[in-house]
Motif scaffolding. Structure first.
Motif, PDB file in Angstrom:
ATOM      1  N   UNK A 293       1.403  13.365 -16.201  1.00  0.00           N
ATOM      2  CA  UNK A 293       0.993  14.644 -16.794  1.00  0.00           C
ATOM      3  C   UNK A 293       0.729  14.488 -18.280  1.00  0.00           C
ATOM      4  N   UNK A 294      -0.247  15.245 -18.779  1.00  0.00           N
ATOM      5  CA  UNK A 294      -0.605  15.253 -20.192  1.00  0.00           C
ATOM      6  C   UNK A 294      -0.829  16.706 -20.594  1.00  0.00           C
ATOM      7  N   UNK A 295      -0.123  17.175 -21.616  1.00  0.00           N
ATOM      8  CA  UNK A 295      -0.284  18.545 -22.090  1.00  0.00           C
ATOM      9  C   UNK A 295      -1.283  18.580 -23.245  1.00  0.00           C
ATOM     10  N   UNK A 296      -2.111  19.624 -23.281  1.00  0.00           N
ATOM     11  CA  UNK A 296      -3.077  19.813 -24.368  1.00  0.00           C
ATOM     12  C   UNK A 296      -2.982  21.249 -24.853  1.00  0.00           C
ATOM     13  N   UNK A 297      -2.667  21.429 -26.130  1.00  0.00           N
ATOM     14  CA  UNK A 297      -2.645  22.782 -26.681  1.00  0.00           C
ATOM     15  C   UNK A 297      -4.051  23.369 -26.624  1.00  0.00           C
ATOM     16  N   UNK A 298      -4.130  24.690 -26.489  1.00  0.00           N
ATOM     17  CA  UNK A 298      -5.414  25.358 -26.264  1.00  0.00           C
ATOM     18  C   UNK A 298      -6.329  25.225 -27.472  1.00  0.00           C
TER      19      UNK A 298
ATOM     20  N   UNK B 219       7.919  21.900 -25.396  1.00  0.00           N
ATOM     21  CA  UNK B 219       8.076  21.467 -24.008  1.00  0.00           C
ATOM     22  C   UNK B 219       7.687  19.998 -23.853  1.00  0.00           C
ATOM     23  N   UNK B 220       6.618  19.591 -24.517  1.00  0.00           N
ATOM     24  CA  UNK B 220       6.191  18.190 -24.441  1.00  0.00           C
ATOM     25  C   UNK B 220       7.290  17.266 -24.938  1.00  0.00           C
ATOM     26  N   UNK B 221       7.939  17.663 -26.021  1.00  0.00           N
ATOM     27  CA  UNK B 221       9.033  16.847 -26.553  1.00  0.00           C
ATOM     28  C   UNK B 221      10.218  16.831 -25.593  1.00  0.00           C
ATOM     29  N   UNK B 222      10.543  17.995 -25.058  1.00  0.00           N
ATOM     30  CA  UNK B 222      11.677  18.090 -24.131  1.00  0.00           C
ATOM     31  C   UNK B 222      11.452  17.261 -22.874  1.00  0.00           C
TER      32      UNK B 222
ATOM     33  N   UNK C 168       1.306  14.723 -25.693  1.00  0.00           N
ATOM     34  CA  UNK C 168       0.720  15.986 -26.149  1.00  0.00           C
ATOM     35  C   UNK C 168      -0.557  15.709 -26.918  1.00  0.00           C
ATOM     36  N   UNK C 169      -1.644  16.345 -26.496  1.00  0.00           N
ATOM     37  CA  UNK C 169      -2.898  16.338 -27.238  1.00  0.00           C
ATOM     38  C   UNK C 169      -2.948  17.642 -28.024  1.00  0.00           C
ATOM     39  N   UNK C 170      -2.865  17.579 -29.335  1.00  0.00           N
ATOM     40  CA  UNK C 170      -2.767  18.816 -30.127  1.00  0.00           C
ATOM     41  C   UNK C 170      -4.156  19.332 -30.489  1.00  0.00           C
TER      42      UNK C 170
END
Length: 264
Positions: A144-149, A175-178, A183-185
Motif C-alpha cells: 500500500x502507498x498513501x498519497x495526500x490529496x 496514519x502513514x507514520x503509524x 507517503x506521497x505528499x
C-alpha cells in the motif's frame, strides 16, 4: 459509525497461503508488477464526453516503464468510504497480486459533511477506512502507498496559494507514520507548484474552458504536472526504483493524452 479492520481483511486472510504460493511462482517466472490506483475524480480516467478534463492517473503511465503498468480504478465523486461501500475496493483486492502496489488518494469527497454516504471525519472514520485499503493490500502480498490529496486552485487576495483540505492531509501523514506506509505528499507539492505558477498561469493547468471555470479538475498540462509529482514521489520514497521510471525530467506532449469513448 463503528468500523473494524476485520471488515475486509477477515476473508482476505484466508487467501494468504495462496498469495504466498503465487509469490513463489512469480519468483520462478517474473511478471509485471501493477500499480493500482484507488481514488477520486482528480485521478480518474476521463472519456470523450468530458474532454479536456483529465485525471492525473491518465498521465502516470508516461512516467513509468511498460513493465510497471497502471490499473486506474479511481472514480469521480468517490470518498474513501463510498469507494469501499460500493464494492470498488473488493474489485481491486480480487485482482491485485503479490508484489503489486495500491496507491490510495482520497479527501476531496470525504470532506463533504452534508453527504453521509461520503463524509468521513479526518481523525477517526477517514483513518479507519484508509486502514481497510492498507490491510487489504498487505493481506494479498501487495504494497500500500498513501498519497495526500492534490490541492485545488485557490488563492487569497495577496496571490498566495491556499490549502483547502483541512485536517485530512495531516491525518493521512500521521496514519502513514503509524502504519509504516510510504507517503506521497502530493498535497504539499501541488500547493507549492500552484504558488510557483501563480494566479493566472495555474488557470492553464485546470479545466478552464469557454464555458467552465473548474478549480478542482485538470486539463492535460495539469494532469501531466501532477502525474510527474506522483512519479517523483514514488522514486523518492523508494516505492519504485530508478529503472522503473522514465521521462521524469522530459517534456510530455499533451497530444499523448486521449479520451476514449465511454463504454456502456
Amino acid at each position: 459509525m463503528s468500523i473494524t479492520r476485520r471488515q475486509i481483511t477477515s476473508a482476505a486472510l484466508a487467501a494468504v497461503p495462496l498469495a504466498f504460493a503465487a509469490q513463489g511462482v512469480a519468483q520462478a517466472s517474473p511478471r509485471h508488477r501493477t500499480l493500482y490506483i484507488a481514488g477520486d475524480s482528480t485521478a480518474a480516467q476521463k472519456y470523450a464526453d468530458a474532454a479536456p478534463e483529465t485525471g492525473w492517473g491518465m498521465a502516470l503511465p508516461f512516467f513509468l516503464h511498460k513493465d510497471r503498468p497502471v490499473s486506474n480504478h479511481a472514480v469521480n465523486g468517490r470518498s474513501s468510504k463510498s469507494f469501499v461501500d460500493e464494492g470498488r475496493l473488493d474489485v481491486i483486492l480480487g485482482a491485485i497480486r503479490p508484489g503489486d502496489f495500491l496507491l490510495i488518494q482520497f479527501a476531496h469527497n470525504d470532506e463533504k459533511s452534508a453527504d453521509p454516504t461520503r463524509y468521513t471525519e479526518p481523525w477517526t472514520t477517514y483513518q479507519d477506512y484508509l486502514r481497510l485499503y492498507i490491510d487489504g493490500a498487505r493481506s494479498r502480498g501487495a504494497r500500500p502507498v498513501l498519497a495526500t490529496a492534490v490541492e485545488r486552485r485557490k488563492f487569497d487576495a495577496g496571490g498566495n496559494a491556499v490549502p483547502t483540505h483541512g485536517e485530512y492531509p495531516a491525518s493521512m501523514r500521521a496514519l502513514a507514520e503509524e502504519e509504516r506506509v510510504a507517503l506521497l505528499d502530493i498535497q504539499a507539492l501541488s500547493l507549492a507548484l500552484w504558488q510557483k505558477l501563480g494566479v493566472e498561469e495555474t488557470k492553464t493547468y485546470f479545466n478552464w474552458t469557454a464555458t467552465e471555470q473548474d478549480n478542482t479538475h485538470f486539463n492535460p498540462p495539469g494532469a501531466i504536472a501532477v502525474a510527474r509529482l506522483v512519479a517523483q514521489e514514488l522514486l523518492r520514497t523508494r516505492v519504485l526504483r530508478p529503472q522503473d521510471v522514465r521521462r521524469i525530467d522530459r517534456e510530455i506532449p499533451t497530444s499523448w493524452i486521449t479520451w476514449p469513448e465511454a463504454t456502456a
